[in-house]
Design a protein around this motif. Sequence first.
Motif, short mmCIF file in Angstrom:
data_model
loop_
_atom_site.label_atom_id
_atom_site.label_comp_id
_atom_site.label_asym_id
_atom_site.label_seq_id
_atom_site.Cartn_x
_atom_site.Cartn_y
_atom_site.Cartn_z
N ILE A 498 -42.11 -3.28 -6.13
CA ILE A 498 -43.44 -3.70 -6.61
C ILE A 498 -43.59 -5.21 -6.48
N ASP A 499 -42.52 -5.96 -6.81
CA ASP A 499 -42.55 -7.42 -6.65
C ASP A 499 -42.74 -7.83 -5.19
N ALA A 500 -42.24 -6.97 -4.27
CA ALA A 500 -42.37 -7.28 -2.84
C ALA A 500 -43.74 -6.91 -2.30
N GLY A 501 -44.61 -6.30 -3.12
CA GLY A 501 -45.96 -6.00 -2.69
C GLY A 501 -46.23 -4.54 -2.38
N VAL A 502 -45.29 -3.63 -2.69
CA VAL A 502 -45.48 -2.20 -2.43
C VAL A 502 -46.26 -1.58 -3.58
N LEU A 503 -47.13 -0.63 -3.28
CA LEU A 503 -47.91 0.05 -4.31
C LEU A 503 -46.99 0.81 -5.27
N PRO A 504 -47.35 0.90 -6.56
CA PRO A 504 -46.45 1.54 -7.54
C PRO A 504 -46.05 2.97 -7.18
N LEU A 505 -47.01 3.83 -6.83
CA LEU A 505 -46.68 5.22 -6.52
C LEU A 505 -45.80 5.29 -5.28
N THR A 506 -46.08 4.46 -4.30
CA THR A 506 -45.25 4.41 -3.09
C THR A 506 -43.83 3.98 -3.44
N SER A 507 -43.70 2.99 -4.31
CA SER A 507 -42.38 2.51 -4.73
C SER A 507 -41.58 3.61 -5.42
N HIS A 508 -42.24 4.35 -6.30
CA HIS A 508 -41.55 5.42 -7.02
C HIS A 508 -41.10 6.53 -6.07
N LEU A 509 -41.96 6.93 -5.14
CA LEU A 509 -41.59 7.97 -4.18
C LEU A 509 -40.45 7.51 -3.28
N PHE A 510 -40.50 6.27 -2.85
CA PHE A 510 -39.45 5.70 -2.00
C PHE A 510 -38.09 5.80 -2.70
N CYS A 511 -38.04 5.38 -3.95
CA CYS A 511 -36.77 5.40 -4.69
C CYS A 511 -36.34 6.82 -5.04
N LEU A 512 -37.31 7.69 -5.36
CA LEU A 512 -36.98 9.07 -5.69
C LEU A 512 -36.28 9.77 -4.52
N ILE A 513 -36.83 9.61 -3.32
CA ILE A 513 -36.27 10.29 -2.15
C ILE A 513 -34.83 9.87 -1.91
N TYR A 514 -34.55 8.56 -1.99
CA TYR A 514 -33.19 8.10 -1.74
C TYR A 514 -32.24 8.46 -2.88
N ALA A 515 -32.75 8.49 -4.11
CA ALA A 515 -31.91 8.92 -5.23
C ALA A 515 -31.49 10.38 -5.04
N CYS A 516 -32.42 11.21 -4.56
CA CYS A 516 -32.10 12.62 -4.30
C CYS A 516 -31.15 12.77 -3.12
N LEU A 517 -31.38 11.97 -2.06
CA LEU A 517 -30.55 12.08 -0.85
C LEU A 517 -29.12 11.62 -1.08
N SER A 518 -28.85 10.97 -2.20
CA SER A 518 -27.46 10.61 -2.50
C SER A 518 -26.60 11.86 -2.64
N ASN A 519 -27.23 13.03 -2.86
CA ASN A 519 -26.50 14.29 -2.94
C ASN A 519 -25.85 14.67 -1.61
N ILE A 520 -26.35 14.11 -0.50
CA ILE A 520 -25.77 14.42 0.81
C ILE A 520 -25.29 13.16 1.52
N THR A 521 -25.10 12.08 0.75
CA THR A 521 -24.65 10.82 1.32
C THR A 521 -23.19 10.57 0.97
N PRO A 522 -22.27 10.64 1.96
CA PRO A 522 -20.87 10.30 1.66
C PRO A 522 -20.78 8.87 1.15
N PRO A 523 -19.79 8.52 0.33
CA PRO A 523 -18.60 9.33 0.01
C PRO A 523 -18.75 10.27 -1.18
N VAL A 524 -19.90 10.27 -1.87
CA VAL A 524 -20.05 11.15 -3.04
C VAL A 524 -21.17 12.14 -2.78
N ALA A 525 -21.08 12.88 -1.68
CA ALA A 525 -22.10 13.85 -1.29
C ALA A 525 -21.83 15.17 -2.01
N ILE A 526 -22.18 15.24 -3.28
CA ILE A 526 -21.77 16.38 -4.12
C ILE A 526 -22.29 17.71 -3.58
#
Length: 647
Positions: A498-526
Motif C-alpha cells: 500500500i505504501d508503494a502505491g498498490v490498491l488495498p484490495l489488490t495488495s491483500h489478494l497479492f499477499c493471500l495468493i503467495y501465503a497460500c502458495l507457500s504450501n507448495i514452495t520448498p523447502p517447507v512445501a507441506i
Amino acid sequence: MSEKQASQEVLDKKAQALLEEKESDARMRTYKGPLNKLIVGLLCVWAAFQLYFTTLGAISAINLRAIHCIFLLVFTFLLFPTYKKEKRLRSLPPVWDMLLIAVGVGSFTYLILNFPRIAMTGGRIDDFEVVIAGAALLVVFEAARRASGNLAVLALLFLGYNWFGEYLPGYLGHNGFTLKRVLITQFWGTQGVLGTGIGVSATYIFLFVLFGAYLKYSGFSKFINDFSLTLVGQTPGGPAKVAVLASALMGMINGSAVANVATTGTITIPLMKQTGYKKEFAGAVEAVASTGGQFCPPIMGAVGFVMAEFLGISYTKVMLAAIVPALLYYVGLLMAVHFEAMRLGLSGLSKENIPNAMKVVKEQGHLVIPLVMLIGLMFAGYTPLYAAVFSIFGTIAASWLRKETRMTPQKILDATVEGAKGAVSVGVCCVIIGVIIGTVTLTSMGLNMGYLILYLVENNNIYLTGFLVMIMSTILGMGVPGVAAYVIVQAVAVPVLIDAGVLPLTSHLFCLIYACLSNITPPVAISAYVASGIAGSDQTKTGLWAMRLGIIGFIIPFFFLDNPVLLIGVDPDATMYATLWAVFTALLGTAGLVAGLEGWLIKRCNILERVILIALAPTLLYPGVLTDAIGIAVFAAVAGVQLVRKK
C-alpha cells in the motif's frame, strides 16, 4: 532386497510418517471408557456454543475469544500428545497435561472476570496479573508446539524481537520494552493472543470447518468426485483432471490444503498412478489443486470473509476480484495435466468405470443445495456467519431428501465431533499468531519493514517491491494453514504494498495468493510432502513438480499489481469489455506458458517452439494493446506451424 528397493522402503516410511505427522486425526490421542464419552460431549457443547453465540447469542468479543481459547487449550492438551512417540490410546491424560489445562483455564477465566476493570484503568495490572499473563503465554506456546511446531518457533522469534530488537541497527531496531509492557500487549490487550487471529478462529474458521465436516458426512465429497468423473473422466489423463476439479471444490470449502490432500488425495493419487502418470507428478497435481482452493471463489476457504472484514467492504467484492486469478490458476493446471497426458500418450478411464451423469445428478444432485443456499444467503445480504449456520442445518435437511444420503443421528454426531476436532489445530495456530501480530503492533515492525523495503527499492519500483513482498509472504506462510497464513501476512506485508502505491484490495489478494502458495514452495512445501506420502514418491521431486505445475499462480499476481483490470470490480475505469478481453488474452498466455513448459501444444514442441511459447506468455498476460497484438500473432504462428506439421 536390492539397494534401490531398500532406499525406496526407507523413503516410503519417512513419507508415511510425514503424512501422519501433518494429518491431525493421525496425530491425536484416543481414549477408552468414560473419558472418551466426556470428550465427545465437550466437543458437542463447544460446537453448540459457537453456533449460538456467533449468531443469536449476545456476548462481548473479548469473552467469546477467551472462552474459545479455553476450549482450544483443553482439547489441545487432551488430544495432542506431548511427544511424537507417545502412546496414542490412553485411559487418562498425563498429569502434566491436567496441570496445563488447569493453568490455561484458570488464566483465561481470571481474564474474563477482570478484563472490564483492567480496561477501565487503561491496562494497569499488578504483579500477580503479570504472573497470570506469563503463565498463560507459556501454556499457549506449549499448545502451539504440539499443534504446529513450525509456527511456535516463528512466534518465539517474534516474541524475542520485543527485547533484542533494541540492539538491531537501522529500520529494524526499536527502543526496547519491559516484560510487563510486553505481557500487557500480548495477554491483557486486544492486539495479542486475544486479537485478530483468535477472533477469526472463533467465528469464520470454526463454522466453515464444521460446515465442511457436515458436507463430507452428507456424501457431498462423493458427489463431487462422481460428477467430476462424468465431466472429464474419459478425456486423456481423466483421473488427474478429476483430481483438479474435486480438490478445487473441496479445498475452497474446508480451507486447508493439507487436510484436502489427506482426504481426496487417497482416492485421486492412486487413480492417476494407475493411469500412467509418474508418482511425483500425481502427488504434485493433488497438492497444487488442493492449495488453490484457499483463494478460489465462491467460498475461498473462509479467507475471503476475513479479508472483507479487514478491508471493511462486502464479501461480494472480494469474491469477484478473486475469480480471474483462480480461473487462470486452475486452467493452467488442467492444461498442464492434459498436455502431459498427450505427451505420454495416456488415455482416460474406460466408459464402464465412469458413472452415468444423469444418474449421479438424480441420486446425489440434491447435496449441492447447502452450497447454493450459502451463496444465495450471502448475496441476499446475510452475513457469512448466519449463512454458514443456516447452511449447516440445510445440509442435514438436504441429506434427508433421499434415503441413501440421509444423515442419521450418529452421522450428525460424527460430523460435529470431526468438525470440532478439525478446528482445534487451526484455532491454536490463530492463537499463537496473536503473539506475532502483537509484536508487529507494539514494535511497529510492519511499518519499519515497509520503510526498509522502500529504502532498498529505488524510485518506488512496484515490481521489485512486489518481489520482496512475495518472498516475505511465502516465508511467513510456510507451514501454516491458509487462513492463519493470510492473517500473519496481511499484518506485515500488505502495508508495504500500500505504501508503494498498490490498491488495498489488490495488495491483500497479492499477499493471500503467495501465503497460500507457500504450501507448495520448498523447502517447507507441506501439501506437496503430504501428497508424496500418499504417492510414495520423492518429497523433493514432488515439491519441484508442484512449483512447476502451479507456476501460473506465482506469476499472475505481478500482472495485476499496477494494472488491476484482471481483478473484476477493482479498477473503476475498466469496462466489462476491457476485463473480458484481458481475461481472454491471459488465458492464451497461460496456455502458451504451460505448453512451453510441458513441450506440447497441438503436438510435441521442438526446443525453438518451447522457448517462443514461454517468451510470449508475459506479452499476453500483461493487459495492453501492443503486447496483446504481438502475443496473439506469435501464438497463432506457432499453432499454425504445428497444425501444418501434424497434417
